[in-house]
Design an enzyme around this catalytic site. Structure first.
Site, PDB file in Angstrom:
ATOM      1  N   HIS A 101     -40.558  66.798-114.614  1.00 22.43           N
ATOM      2  CA  HIS A 101     -40.427  67.026-116.159  1.00 22.43           C
ATOM      3  C   HIS A 101     -41.666  66.909-116.945  1.00 22.43           C
ATOM      4  O   HIS A 101     -42.014  67.888-117.866  1.00 22.43           O
ATOM      5  CB  HIS A 101     -39.442  65.926-116.479  1.00 22.43           C
ATOM      6  CG  HIS A 101     -37.980  65.790-116.096  1.00 22.43           C
ATOM      7  ND1 HIS A 101     -37.764  64.921-115.572  1.00 22.43           N
ATOM      8  CD2 HIS A 101     -37.180  67.190-115.869  1.00 22.43           C
ATOM      9  CE1 HIS A 101     -36.439  65.081-115.227  1.00 22.43           C
ATOM     10  NE2 HIS A 101     -36.110  66.435-115.385  1.00 22.43           N
TER      11      HIS A 101
ATOM     12  N   LYS B 272     -22.098  64.719-115.766  1.00 24.28           N
ATOM     13  CA  LYS B 272     -22.139  64.238-114.774  1.00 24.28           C
ATOM     14  C   LYS B 272     -22.669  62.660-114.895  1.00 24.28           C
ATOM     15  O   LYS B 272     -22.828  62.189-116.063  1.00 24.28           O
ATOM     16  CB  LYS B 272     -23.570  64.888-114.079  1.00 24.28           C
ATOM     17  CG  LYS B 272     -24.819  64.826-115.043  1.00 24.28           C
ATOM     18  CD  LYS B 272     -25.809  65.399-114.298  1.00 24.28           C
ATOM     19  CE  LYS B 272     -27.058  65.537-115.281  1.00 24.28           C
ATOM     20  NZ  LYS B 272     -28.262  66.310-114.537  1.00 24.28           N
TER      21      LYS B 272
ATOM     22  N   ARG C 134     -37.660  74.606-110.195  1.00 24.13           N
ATOM     23  CA  ARG C 134     -38.222  74.142-108.737  1.00 24.13           C
ATOM     24  C   ARG C 134     -37.845  74.919-107.559  1.00 24.13           C
ATOM     25  O   ARG C 134     -39.043  75.111-106.859  1.00 24.13           O
ATOM     26  CB  ARG C 134     -37.540  72.956-108.424  1.00 24.13           C
ATOM     27  CG  ARG C 134     -37.923  71.527-109.360  1.00 24.13           C
ATOM     28  CD  ARG C 134     -36.934  70.458-109.045  1.00 24.13           C
ATOM     29  NE  ARG C 134     -35.669  71.147-109.052  1.00 24.13           N
ATOM     30  CZ  ARG C 134     -34.515  70.267-108.979  1.00 24.13           C
ATOM     31  NH1 ARG C 134     -34.299  69.054-108.963  1.00 24.13           N
ATOM     32  NH2 ARG C 134     -33.289  70.832-109.028  1.00 24.13           N
TER      33      ARG C 134
ATOM     34  N   SER D 283     -34.109  64.471-110.590  1.00 26.57           N
ATOM     35  CA  SER D 283     -33.758  63.057-111.035  1.00 26.57           C
ATOM     36  C   SER D 283     -32.657  62.395-110.138  1.00 26.57           C
ATOM     37  O   SER D 283     -32.726  61.109-109.718  1.00 26.57           O
ATOM     38  CB  SER D 283     -32.989  63.115-112.482  1.00 26.57           C
ATOM     39  OG  SER D 283     -33.960  63.379-113.450  1.00 26.57           O
TER      40      SER D 283
END
Length: 172
Positions: A17, A41, A90, A128
């Protein structure tokens, strides 16, 4: 002035990030890192703590501002006068999701552009979720997150462990 919004849950913020926000700050006049409060989530940290961790991360970055938000991202862009939504990718599977989100956002707000940054290769494995999972198993995530985030993870997971509940709601 071109203001860019970098939205996410940042649960927790990690060096991937930081890479995206820092690179965006080189291109745009201001980058607003927006911490989303109610994603669909499970979260480890409450919104206030995520905002504090992100704020600490960027305390020495004058072109980066941190805020919390809720609701639709394009509506928040309009509210703060952002012309660009910044996203990070990513791996190839991120492309499909980000492509669909960019198309949906363009349909809702054709005046707001989406810009995707490809993460630096050293961060491609970091998410994360990965950070939370490794940390919950007492693994070392110090190379993936800033020191204050590493400390917060340890404290939070200790608190969760003291309650005899694993970080993701699994009872011990």
């Amino acid at each position: 002035m071109v203001r860019a919004l970098f939205p996410g849950t940042f649960d927790p913020i990690h060096y991937g990030h930081v890479d995206i926000a820092s690179r965006a700050a080189r291109l745009f006049d201001e980058v607003v890192v927006a911490v989303y409060d109610r994603p669909l989530k499970s979260l480890l940290f409450p919104p206030e703590e995520r905002i504090a961790l992100v704020t600490e991360t960027f305390k020495d970055s004058p072109k980066v501002r941190v805020v919390g938000y809720s609701g639709m991202t394009v509506e928040f862009c309009r509210k703060i006068g952002a012309q660009v939504i910044v996203r990070g990718m990513r791996v190839f599977s991120d492309f499909e999701y980000e492509f669909r989100m960019a198309l949906a956002n363009h349909r809702l707000a054709p005046d707001i552009e989406s810009v995707a940054f490809i993460t630096d290769e050293e961060h491609t494995f970091i998410s994360s979720t990965t950070v939370r999972e490794i940390a919950s198993l007492a693994g070392d995530v110090s190379s993936m997150v800033p020191p204050h985030v590493n400390a917060a993870l340890k404290n939070r997971l200790k608190d969760v462990g003291d309650q005899q509940v694993r970080p993701f709601g699994i009872k011990v």
